[in-house]
Design a protein around this motif. Structure first.
Motif, mmCIF file in Angstrom:
data_model
loop_
_atom_site.group_PDB
_atom_site.id
_atom_site.type_symbol
_atom_site.label_atom_id
_atom_site.label_comp_id
_atom_site.label_asym_id
_atom_site.label_seq_id
_atom_site.Cartn_x
_atom_site.Cartn_y
_atom_site.Cartn_z
ATOM 1 N N ARG A 99 0.894 -1.125 -0.053
ATOM 2 C CA ARG A 99 -0.024 -0.039 0.003
ATOM 3 C C ARG A 99 0.910 1.215 -0.006
ATOM 4 O O ARG A 99 1.943 1.259 0.648
ATOM 5 C CB ARG A 99 -0.850 0.056 1.256
ATOM 6 C CG ARG A 99 -1.916 -1.075 1.216
ATOM 7 C CD ARG A 99 -2.756 -0.911 2.495
ATOM 8 N NE ARG A 99 -1.814 -1.410 3.612
ATOM 9 C CZ ARG A 99 -2.206 -0.906 5.020
ATOM 10 N NH1 ARG A 99 -3.318 -0.364 5.200
ATOM 11 N NH2 ARG A 99 -1.390 -1.409 5.776
ATOM 12 N N LYS A 100 0.411 2.326 -0.670
ATOM 13 C CA LYS A 100 1.277 3.496 -0.766
ATOM 14 C C LYS A 100 1.429 3.931 0.768
ATOM 15 O O LYS A 100 2.398 4.384 1.151
ATOM 16 C CB LYS A 100 0.439 4.463 -1.673
ATOM 17 C CG LYS A 100 1.292 5.805 -1.370
ATOM 18 C CD LYS A 100 0.759 6.698 -2.692
ATOM 19 C CE LYS A 100 1.391 8.303 -2.456
ATOM 20 N NZ LYS A 100 1.200 9.139 -3.384
ATOM 21 N N TYR A 101 0.555 3.919 1.519
ATOM 22 C CA TYR A 101 0.214 4.427 2.891
ATOM 23 C C TYR A 101 0.262 3.182 3.822
ATOM 24 O O TYR A 101 -0.745 2.482 3.744
ATOM 25 C CB TYR A 101 -0.287 5.474 3.363
ATOM 26 C CG TYR A 101 -0.213 6.801 2.119
ATOM 27 C CD1 TYR A 101 0.782 7.384 2.322
ATOM 28 C CD2 TYR A 101 -1.550 7.164 1.397
ATOM 29 C CE1 TYR A 101 0.986 8.464 1.720
ATOM 30 C CE2 TYR A 101 -1.426 8.179 0.617
ATOM 31 C CZ TYR A 101 -0.164 8.993 0.726
ATOM 32 O OH TYR A 101 -0.205 9.953 -0.101
ATOM 33 N N CYS A 149 -3.949 5.756 4.628
ATOM 34 C CA CYS A 149 -4.499 4.780 3.516
ATOM 35 C C CYS A 149 -6.179 4.504 3.717
ATOM 36 O O CYS A 149 -6.411 4.367 5.187
ATOM 37 C CB CYS A 149 -3.907 3.161 3.855
ATOM 38 S SG CYS A 149 -4.808 1.950 3.356
ATOM 39 N N LYS A 150 -7.119 4.548 2.894
ATOM 40 C CA LYS A 150 -8.543 4.682 3.100
ATOM 41 C C LYS A 150 -9.073 3.182 2.970
ATOM 42 O O LYS A 150 -10.183 3.270 2.808
ATOM 43 C CB LYS A 150 -9.008 5.723 2.357
ATOM 44 C CG LYS A 150 -8.638 6.964 2.207
ATOM 45 C CD LYS A 150 -8.622 7.623 3.716
ATOM 46 C CE LYS A 150 -8.055 9.121 4.170
ATOM 47 N NZ LYS A 150 -7.701 9.247 5.589
ATOM 48 N N ALA A 151 -7.955 2.250 2.817
ATOM 49 C CA ALA A 151 -8.579 0.883 2.944
ATOM 50 C C ALA A 151 -9.357 0.453 4.158
ATOM 51 O O ALA A 151 -9.044 0.987 5.176
ATOM 52 C CB ALA A 151 -7.464 -0.142 2.634
ATOM 53 N N CYS A 186 -9.315 -1.889 -0.846
ATOM 54 C CA CYS A 186 -8.846 -0.975 -1.235
ATOM 55 C C CYS A 186 -10.009 0.241 -1.438
ATOM 56 O O CYS A 186 -11.013 -0.198 -2.082
ATOM 57 C CB CYS A 186 -7.886 -1.258 -2.508
ATOM 58 S SG CYS A 186 -7.365 0.582 -3.100
ATOM 59 N N ASN A 187 -9.825 1.478 -1.167
ATOM 60 C CA ASN A 187 -10.696 2.464 -1.460
ATOM 61 C C ASN A 187 -10.295 3.336 -2.645
ATOM 62 O O ASN A 187 -10.689 4.622 -2.744
ATOM 63 C CB ASN A 187 -11.387 3.350 -0.325
ATOM 64 C CG ASN A 187 -12.477 2.598 0.334
ATOM 65 O OD1 ASN A 187 -13.261 1.800 -0.396
ATOM 66 N ND2 ASN A 187 -12.451 2.410 1.653
ATOM 67 N N HIS A 188 -9.116 3.137 -3.026
ATOM 68 C CA HIS A 188 -8.561 3.688 -4.280
ATOM 69 C C HIS A 188 -8.297 5.081 -4.253
ATOM 70 O O HIS A 188 -8.623 6.197 -4.750
ATOM 71 C CB HIS A 188 -9.292 3.682 -5.518
ATOM 72 C CG HIS A 188 -9.980 2.274 -5.542
ATOM 73 N ND1 HIS A 188 -9.228 1.362 -6.219
ATOM 74 C CD2 HIS A 188 -11.488 1.592 -5.434
ATOM 75 C CE1 HIS A 188 -9.821 -0.043 -6.158
ATOM 76 N NE2 HIS A 188 -11.116 0.332 -5.703
ATOM 77 N N CYS A 189 -7.562 5.502 -2.922
ATOM 78 C CA CYS A 189 -7.358 6.824 -2.787
ATOM 79 C C CYS A 189 -6.144 7.586 -3.517
ATOM 80 O O CYS A 189 -5.995 8.684 -3.579
ATOM 81 C CB CYS A 189 -7.123 7.066 -1.020
ATOM 82 S SG CYS A 189 -5.496 6.326 -0.421
ATOM 83 N N SER A 190 -5.326 6.507 -4.075
ATOM 84 C CA SER A 190 -4.125 7.199 -4.554
ATOM 85 C C SER A 190 -4.093 6.429 -5.825
ATOM 86 O O SER A 190 -3.638 5.028 -5.838
ATOM 87 C CB SER A 190 -2.939 6.715 -3.527
ATOM 88 O OG SER A 190 -3.001 7.406 -2.289
ATOM 89 N N CYS A 218 -0.963 4.187 -6.188
ATOM 90 C CA CYS A 218 -0.466 2.880 -5.198
ATOM 91 C C CYS A 218 -0.666 1.680 -5.847
ATOM 92 O O CYS A 218 -1.557 1.522 -6.882
ATOM 93 C CB CYS A 218 -1.804 3.203 -4.339
ATOM 94 S SG CYS A 218 -1.711 1.877 -2.830
ATOM 95 N N ILE A 229 -1.268 -1.275 -4.859
ATOM 96 C CA ILE A 229 -2.216 -2.080 -4.449
ATOM 97 C C ILE A 229 -3.688 -1.580 -5.197
ATOM 98 O O ILE A 229 -4.683 -2.402 -5.874
ATOM 99 C CB ILE A 229 -2.771 -1.698 -2.910
ATOM 100 C CG1 ILE A 229 -1.751 -2.574 -2.088
ATOM 101 C CG2 ILE A 229 -4.062 -2.644 -2.560
ATOM 102 C CD1 ILE A 229 -1.227 -3.929 -2.428
ATOM 103 N N ASN A 230 -4.003 -0.344 -5.342
ATOM 104 C CA ASN A 230 -5.122 0.313 -6.319
ATOM 105 C C ASN A 230 -4.975 -0.192 -7.570
ATOM 106 O O ASN A 230 -5.845 -0.793 -8.130
ATOM 107 C CB ASN A 230 -4.833 1.868 -6.193
ATOM 108 C CG ASN A 230 -6.087 2.405 -6.969
ATOM 109 O OD1 ASN A 230 -6.985 1.929 -7.206
ATOM 110 N ND2 ASN A 230 -5.795 3.650 -7.140
HETATM 111 S S1 SF4 Z 1 -5.069 3.257 -2.805
HETATM 112 FE FE1 SF4 Z 1 -6.047 1.801 -1.681
HETATM 113 S S2 SF4 Z 1 -4.452 0.615 -0.632
HETATM 114 FE FE2 SF4 Z 1 -3.473 2.391 -1.641
HETATM 115 S S3 SF4 Z 1 -3.338 3.629 0.064
HETATM 116 FE FE3 SF4 Z 1 -5.248 4.161 -0.994
HETATM 117 S S4 SF4 Z 1 -6.907 2.802 0.038
HETATM 118 FE FE4 SF4 Z 1 -4.878 2.171 0.683
#
Ligand code: SF4
Ligand code: SF4
Length: 227
Positions: free
Chosen positions: A110-112, A117-119, A130-134, A137, A139-140
């Motif tokens: 994960r980026k954070y 990290c909004k997962a 994952c909530n796709h905040c970045s 990332c 994982i995104n």
């Molecule tokens: S893109 Fe997803 S996994 Fe990556 S930091 Fe954001 S919420 Fe977390």
């Protein structure tokens, strides 16, 4: 996990079992054949050959100098990568036939790793969603690709979490991304379920800010479609 060799040997064994569609009886074969097989296995110790190969590759590609790792650690990493590749090759055909599939990703990609990290953490599956905040990332990006390819995605804190997931679902094949150590844990569990898998090792470990080769993930998924 009893060492990488054990993983490879077990995977090899599972693969042989899975690929046999005939019954055999070797009892009438002469004993010298078995003796010769035993002698050959002893003499041509495959794990030693892999060790030699790894040593040569470390030397050829200056792995220790470029990574800063001691030579012995460099050899261990390259040995593990070779063994992962061998296991992938053995399981590939069976994996390619799988319809319902899952992708296991390590949470360290994960980026954070903190509240940025909004997962969401799903305690049922012991997995982050994952909530796709970045956009940048890994994982995104991997989650989006996998969803497009109809994989279920789990972002896991550790390889041991996969047991519960496998027990609760009816997957026919999985892709696992993790460092070589975690891949050993995961592969051992998957072997117990006779689950064909493809492993993608991290190219940068360290439990945070880790990375894997995204093109490798894309290739493994597209190989599947050709299979
Ligand atoms: S893109 Fe997803 S996994 Fe990556 S930091 Fe954001 S919420 Fe977390
Ligand atoms: S580097 Fe390996 S052990 Fe550390 S969190 Fe990532 S997958 Fe797990």
């Amino acid at each position: 996990m009893g060492g990488t060799k054990a993983v490879t040997d077990n995977a090899n064994c599972e693969m042989v079992k899975m690929s046999y569609d005939f019954i055999f009886d070797l009892s009438r074969l002469s004993q010298p054949l078995f003796k010769e097989i035993a002698e050959f296995s002893e003499k041509e110790r495959v794990h030693e050959k892999i060790g030699d190969m790894a040593r040569k590759m470390v030397q050829k590609f200056h792995v220790d100098k470029i990574t800063g790792l001691p030579i012995c650690d460099s050899i261990t990493v390259i040995e593990d990568l070779i063994n992962i590749q061998i296991t992938n090759s053995l399981l590939k055909e069976h994996f390619n036939q799988a319809n319902k599939r899952a992708l296991f990703l390590p949470h360290c990609c994960r980026k954070y790793m903190d509240s940025r990290c909004k997962a969401e953490f799903d305690s049922e599956t012991t997995s982050y969603v994952c909530n796709h905040c970045s956009q940048d990332c890994m994982i995104n990006q991997a989650t989006k690709l996998a969803k497009k390819e109809q994989y279920d995605v789990y972002v896991l804190p550790g390889g041991s979490c996969i047991r519960k997931i496998i027990q609760k679902n009816t997957y026919e094949g999985v892709i696992g991304v993790a460092c070589t150590d975690e891949l050993k844990v995961g592969t051992k569990i998957l072997e117990q379920f006779r689950m064909p898998s493809q492993s993608i090792p991290l190219v940068k470990n360290g439990c945070s800010d880790t990375r894997f080769n995204f093109e490798t993930l894309e290739r493994v998924m597209s190989d599947k479609k050709l299979g």
